[in-house]
Design a protein around this motif. Sequence first.
Motif, PDB file in Angstrom:
ATOM      1  N   GLY A 123      36.977  24.255   9.573  1.00 56.81           N
ATOM      2  CA  GLY A 123      38.008  23.406   9.003  1.00 56.81           C
ATOM      3  C   GLY A 123      38.188  22.116   9.773  1.00 56.81           C
ATOM      4  N   GLN A 124      39.331  21.489   9.533  1.00 57.24           N
ATOM      5  CA  GLN A 124      39.609  20.181  10.130  1.00 57.24           C
ATOM      6  C   GLN A 124      41.111  20.011  10.295  1.00 57.24           C
ATOM      7  OE1 GLN A 124      39.124  16.377   7.769  1.00 57.24           O
ATOM      8  NE2 GLN A 124      37.466  16.056   9.257  1.00 57.24           N
ATOM      9  N   GLU A 125      41.491  19.356  11.397  1.00 56.72           N
ATOM     10  CA  GLU A 125      42.886  18.961  11.606  1.00 56.72           C
ATOM     11  C   GLU A 125      42.915  17.444  11.756  1.00 56.72           C
ATOM     12  OE1 GLU A 125      46.287  19.704  14.965  1.00 56.72           O
ATOM     13  OE2 GLU A 125      45.382  21.490  14.027  1.00 56.72           O
ATOM     14  N   SER A 126      43.694  16.777  10.891  1.00 54.87           N
ATOM     15  CA  SER A 126      43.726  15.313  10.859  1.00 54.87           C
ATOM     16  C   SER A 126      45.125  14.813  11.167  1.00 54.87           C
ATOM     17  CB  SER A 126      43.307  14.808   9.469  1.00 54.87           C
ATOM     18  OG  SER A 126      42.041  15.315   9.110  1.00 54.87           O
ATOM     19  N   PRO A 127      45.293  13.912  12.138  1.00 50.64           N
ATOM     20  CA  PRO A 127      46.623  13.379  12.456  1.00 50.64           C
ATOM     21  C   PRO A 127      47.132  12.505  11.319  1.00 50.64           C
ATOM     22  CG  PRO A 127      44.930  12.215  13.698  1.00 50.64           C
ATOM     23  CD  PRO A 127      44.249  13.348  13.021  1.00 50.64           C
ATOM     24  N   ARG A 128      48.442  12.531  11.100  1.00 47.13           N
ATOM     25  CA  ARG A 128      49.050  11.694  10.070  1.00 47.13           C
ATOM     26  C   ARG A 128      49.198  10.252  10.528  1.00 47.13           C
ATOM     27  NH1 ARG A 128      51.539  14.150   5.795  1.00 47.13           N
ATOM     28  NH2 ARG A 128      51.553  16.434   5.785  1.00 47.13           N
ATOM     29  N   ALA A 129      49.430  10.060  11.808  1.00 50.14           N
ATOM     30  CA  ALA A 129      49.631   8.706  12.335  1.00 50.14           C
ATOM     31  C   ALA A 129      48.286   7.999  12.487  1.00 50.14           C
ATOM     32  CB  ALA A 129      50.353   8.769  13.671  1.00 50.14           C
ATOM     33  N   SER A 130      48.321   6.686  12.450  1.00 44.36           N
ATOM     34  CA  SER A 130      47.112   5.888  12.656  1.00 44.36           C
ATOM     35  C   SER A 130      46.946   5.574  14.145  1.00 44.36           C
ATOM     36  CB  SER A 130      47.193   4.593  11.847  1.00 44.36           C
ATOM     37  OG  SER A 130      48.320   3.824  12.246  1.00 44.36           O
ATOM     38  N   GLY A 131      45.702   5.362  14.554  1.00 48.80           N
ATOM     39  CA  GLY A 131      45.436   4.996  15.934  1.00 48.80           C
ATOM     40  C   GLY A 131      45.397   6.149  16.898  1.00 48.80           C
ATOM     41  N   VAL A 132      45.474   7.384  16.417  1.00 49.85           N
ATOM     42  CA  VAL A 132      45.425   8.557  17.311  1.00 49.85           C
ATOM     43  C   VAL A 132      44.336   9.519  16.834  1.00 49.85           C
ATOM     44  CG1 VAL A 132      47.789   8.434  18.168  1.00 49.85           C
ATOM     45  CG2 VAL A 132      47.321   9.580  15.993  1.00 49.85           C
ATOM     46  N   ASP A 133      43.195   8.968  16.450  1.00 48.45           N
ATOM     47  CA  ASP A 133      42.100   9.812  15.984  1.00 48.45           C
ATOM     48  C   ASP A 133      41.638  10.797  17.049  1.00 48.45           C
ATOM     49  OD1 ASP A 133      42.199   8.503  13.592  1.00 48.45           O
ATOM     50  OD2 ASP A 133      40.481   7.182  13.991  1.00 48.45           O
ATOM     51  N   ASN A 134      41.900  10.471  18.317  1.00 49.18           N
ATOM     52  CA  ASN A 134      41.500  11.380  19.389  1.00 49.18           C
ATOM     53  C   ASN A 134      42.242  12.712  19.342  1.00 49.18           C
ATOM     54  OD1 ASN A 134      43.715   9.456  20.285  1.00 49.18           O
ATOM     55  ND2 ASN A 134      43.846  11.014  21.924  1.00 49.18           N
ATOM     56  N   LEU A 135      43.329  12.786  18.541  1.00 47.75           N
ATOM     57  CA  LEU A 135      44.066  14.046  18.395  1.00 47.75           C
ATOM     58  C   LEU A 135      43.529  14.895  17.243  1.00 47.75           C
ATOM     59  CD1 LEU A 135      47.739  12.805  18.927  1.00 47.75           C
ATOM     60  CD2 LEU A 135      46.180  13.821  20.594  1.00 47.75           C
ATOM     61  N   GLY A 136      42.682  14.339  16.393  1.00 44.95           N
ATOM     62  CA  GLY A 136      42.112  15.081  15.280  1.00 44.95           C
ATOM     63  C   GLY A 136      40.774  15.701  15.655  1.00 44.95           C
ATOM     64  N   PHE A 137      40.411  16.789  14.974  1.00 45.43           N
ATOM     65  CA  PHE A 137      39.161  17.470  15.324  1.00 45.43           C
ATOM     66  C   PHE A 137      38.637  18.292  14.146  1.00 45.43           C
ATOM     67  CE2 PHE A 137      42.780  20.068  16.635  1.00 45.43           C
ATOM     68  CZ  PHE A 137      42.509  21.290  16.039  1.00 45.43           C
ATOM     69  N   ASP A 138      37.346  18.578  14.207  1.00 43.62           N
ATOM     70  CA  ASP A 138      36.703  19.556  13.333  1.00 43.62           C
ATOM     71  C   ASP A 138      36.586  20.861  14.111  1.00 43.62           C
ATOM     72  OD1 ASP A 138      36.337  17.646  11.324  1.00 43.62           O
ATOM     73  OD2 ASP A 138      34.416  17.003  12.176  1.00 43.62           O
ATOM     74  N   LEU A 139      36.667  21.960  13.401  1.00 38.37           N
ATOM     75  CA  LEU A 139      36.579  23.254  14.079  1.00 38.37           C
ATOM     76  C   LEU A 139      35.658  24.194  13.312  1.00 38.37           C
ATOM     77  CD1 LEU A 139      38.486  25.711  12.600  1.00 38.37           C
ATOM     78  CD2 LEU A 139      40.236  24.047  13.188  1.00 38.37           C
ATOM     79  N   ALA A 140      35.058  25.114  14.038  1.00 41.84           N
ATOM     80  CA  ALA A 140      34.215  26.159  13.455  1.00 41.84           C
ATOM     81  C   ALA A 140      34.294  27.371  14.373  1.00 41.84           C
ATOM     82  CB  ALA A 140      32.771  25.693  13.307  1.00 41.84           C
ATOM     83  N   GLY A 141      34.334  28.557  13.778  1.00 35.14           N
ATOM     84  CA  GLY A 141      34.489  29.737  14.605  1.00 35.14           C
ATOM     85  C   GLY A 141      33.837  30.976  14.029  1.00 35.14           C
ATOM     86  N   LEU A 142      33.597  31.927  14.924  1.00 39.47           N
ATOM     87  CA  LEU A 142      33.082  33.251  14.586  1.00 39.47           C
ATOM     88  C   LEU A 142      34.027  34.277  15.179  1.00 39.47           C
ATOM     89  CD1 LEU A 142      29.311  32.768  15.530  1.00 39.47           C
ATOM     90  CD2 LEU A 142      30.253  32.786  13.211  1.00 39.47           C
ATOM     91  N   ARG A 143      34.210  35.369  14.477  1.00 37.35           N
ATOM     92  CA  ARG A 143      35.026  36.442  15.029  1.00 37.35           C
ATOM     93  C   ARG A 143      34.456  37.779  14.578  1.00 37.35           C
ATOM     94  NH1 ARG A 143      40.611  35.990  11.425  1.00 37.35           N
ATOM     95  NH2 ARG A 143      39.638  36.221   9.373  1.00 37.35           N
ATOM     96  N   GLY A 144      34.673  38.776  15.389  1.00 37.75           N
ATOM     97  CA  GLY A 144      34.180  40.108  15.051  1.00 37.75           C
ATOM     98  C   GLY A 144      34.846  41.140  15.928  1.00 37.75           C
ATOM     99  N   GLY A 145      34.766  42.388  15.504  1.00 41.33           N
ATOM    100  CA  GLY A 145      35.395  43.441  16.274  1.00 41.33           C
ATOM    101  C   GLY A 145      34.882  44.807  15.874  1.00 41.33           C
ATOM    102  N   VAL A 146      35.105  45.761  16.761  1.00 41.43           N
ATOM    103  CA  VAL A 146      34.696  47.143  16.549  1.00 41.43           C
ATOM    104  C   VAL A 146      35.822  48.049  16.997  1.00 41.43           C
ATOM    105  CG1 VAL A 146      33.037  48.943  17.162  1.00 41.43           C
ATOM    106  CG2 VAL A 146      32.260  46.587  16.912  1.00 41.43           C
ATOM    107  N   GLN A 147      36.083  49.089  16.228  1.00 45.15           N
ATOM    108  CA  GLN A 147      36.991  50.135  16.671  1.00 45.15           C
ATOM    109  C   GLN A 147      36.257  51.467  16.592  1.00 45.15           C
ATOM    110  OE1 GLN A 147      41.366  50.804  15.697  1.00 45.15           O
ATOM    111  NE2 GLN A 147      40.398  52.286  14.342  1.00 45.15           N
ATOM    112  N   TRP A 148      36.336  52.219  17.667  1.00 43.92           N
ATOM    113  CA  TRP A 148      35.680  53.519  17.732  1.00 43.92           C
ATOM    114  C   TRP A 148      36.753  54.602  17.726  1.00 43.92           C
ATOM    115  CZ3 TRP A 148      34.274  56.397  22.705  1.00 43.92           C
ATOM    116  CH2 TRP A 148      33.599  57.586  22.396  1.00 43.92           C
ATOM    117  N   ALA A 149      36.720  55.466  16.711  1.00 41.96           N
ATOM    118  CA  ALA A 149      37.681  56.560  16.606  1.00 41.96           C
ATOM    119  C   ALA A 149      37.245  57.697  17.524  1.00 41.96           C
ATOM    120  CB  ALA A 149      37.772  57.043  15.158  1.00 41.96           C
ATOM    121  N   VAL A 150      37.907  57.812  18.660  1.00 43.70           N
ATOM    122  CA  VAL A 150      37.561  58.849  19.628  1.00 43.70           C
ATOM    123  C   VAL A 150      38.028  60.209  19.134  1.00 43.70           C
ATOM    124  CG1 VAL A 150      37.813  59.595  22.025  1.00 43.70           C
ATOM    125  CG2 VAL A 150      37.722  57.152  21.477  1.00 43.70           C
TER     126      VAL A 150
END
Length: 451
Positions: A344-371
């Motif tokens: 995704g992306q986060e974009s600042p509403r104000a002008s002149g502060v592009d350094n506060l905006g960014f693109d993002l990408a992520g991975l997530r995963g998990g395991v549960q073991w029923a003992v």
Amino acid sequence: MRSVSTCWEPVRRQALACVVWPVLALAPLAPALAEDAALQQAQALVQQGDALAAFQLLDALEAQRAGDPVFDAAMGRAAFAAAQYSRAVMAWERVVATQPDNLAAQMELARALHAVGDRRGVQALAEQVRMRAIPVDAALSIDQFLVSYDRMGHEGLSTWKGHIDVTLARDSNVNVGPGLDAPALSPPGTPPWSLAPGSEAQRASYGALLGNIRGRHVLDARWSLIAAATAEVRGHSGAGKPYDSQQIDANAGVSYRIERHEWMLSAQGATYRQDGDTMRNIGGLLGEWIYRLDGFRQWDTFVQMQSLRYPAQGLRNARRAVAGTSYVHVMRNGSLFYAGVYGGQESPRASGVDNLGFDLAGLRGGVQWAVSAQWAAFTHLNVERRRYAATDPFFGVTRRDRQTHWVLGVSWLPAPGWRITPQWALTHNDSTLPITDYDRRVFSITLRREF
């Protein structure tokens, strides 16, 4: 003198009697023997991994043999192995109806009800059956990562549920500050600078109280109203007192479900307060598509649009858009694994502060073991990259973050409706800006009461 044929006549009759009468006596049993052979063939097919062929074989006989516990048990096993869970429910219900004291059949019925998502049906069974048939409820162990609404029961009834959490924890970096050696990491050419007193990582203990309620009101076979709300209060010790906080999240919307597909659209709102001041308000929309292959496997795809507002720091106000998908697979012994990707992306509403905006990408995963029926071990990993849109005006470099969040813990069910979860959570943010490069370790124990 008698002829030879006359002498052999009694012998011939006796021989015919020895052959014909056994055949005539076994004739009524022939269908039963053939049916038993069908059950043996179905069992062999299941053992060979061809459960669908076994199910189809028994399906052709169900109209004639339904009500026979031996046949119904074979049908239930074949249907479950072939992922025909609704038919497995029907078969095991017939076995339990004719043999109400058959605990093994009740356990199989519980597994089949769990597969079709009929929690009410499972809860109606004996406690010892519930505990043995479904080891640690997997969904509740990952709801801190994958958020979803309570779905309709097998009978299409409205549902609601919730929980209250009490947490005690030790946080190595409550203020998410850099380490003491952060100035040594300053990029070449950076103006002289130093951390303000108290800006470095601060240790603190905290206690938290969280309440959650969520549910669904069924309008008809396809349409439902859905809603959820969560509130949390957190208090810290010592250096963490300025980070005492309160947070409220709520959402409400509609759901449309047909067969294995469910589409949901909901409005979201959240507010976060720290040390008595409102730090952030969030409003937005969430669109979600859930495709359930069966009661054990599902895909969850979402699109989220948010507006973020910071009352004390207007320059940080932003628009945020994120989309992603996740796959969850619950094994038949209660273990599970899941994996997802988002961006995704986060974009600042104000002008002149592009350094506060960014693109993002992520991975997530998990395991549960029923003992066992009461114990499970779980782990979760989330890796996210953020690429900022412009050069930082002070450091003169473009910020890049790679954040890794890892959780390791166990889940214990000491009694029905109660859960105790000790866990380690480790976060490392590798950043090109020294003041946003940090490590954080949190050990917590959470007591949950579900209702």
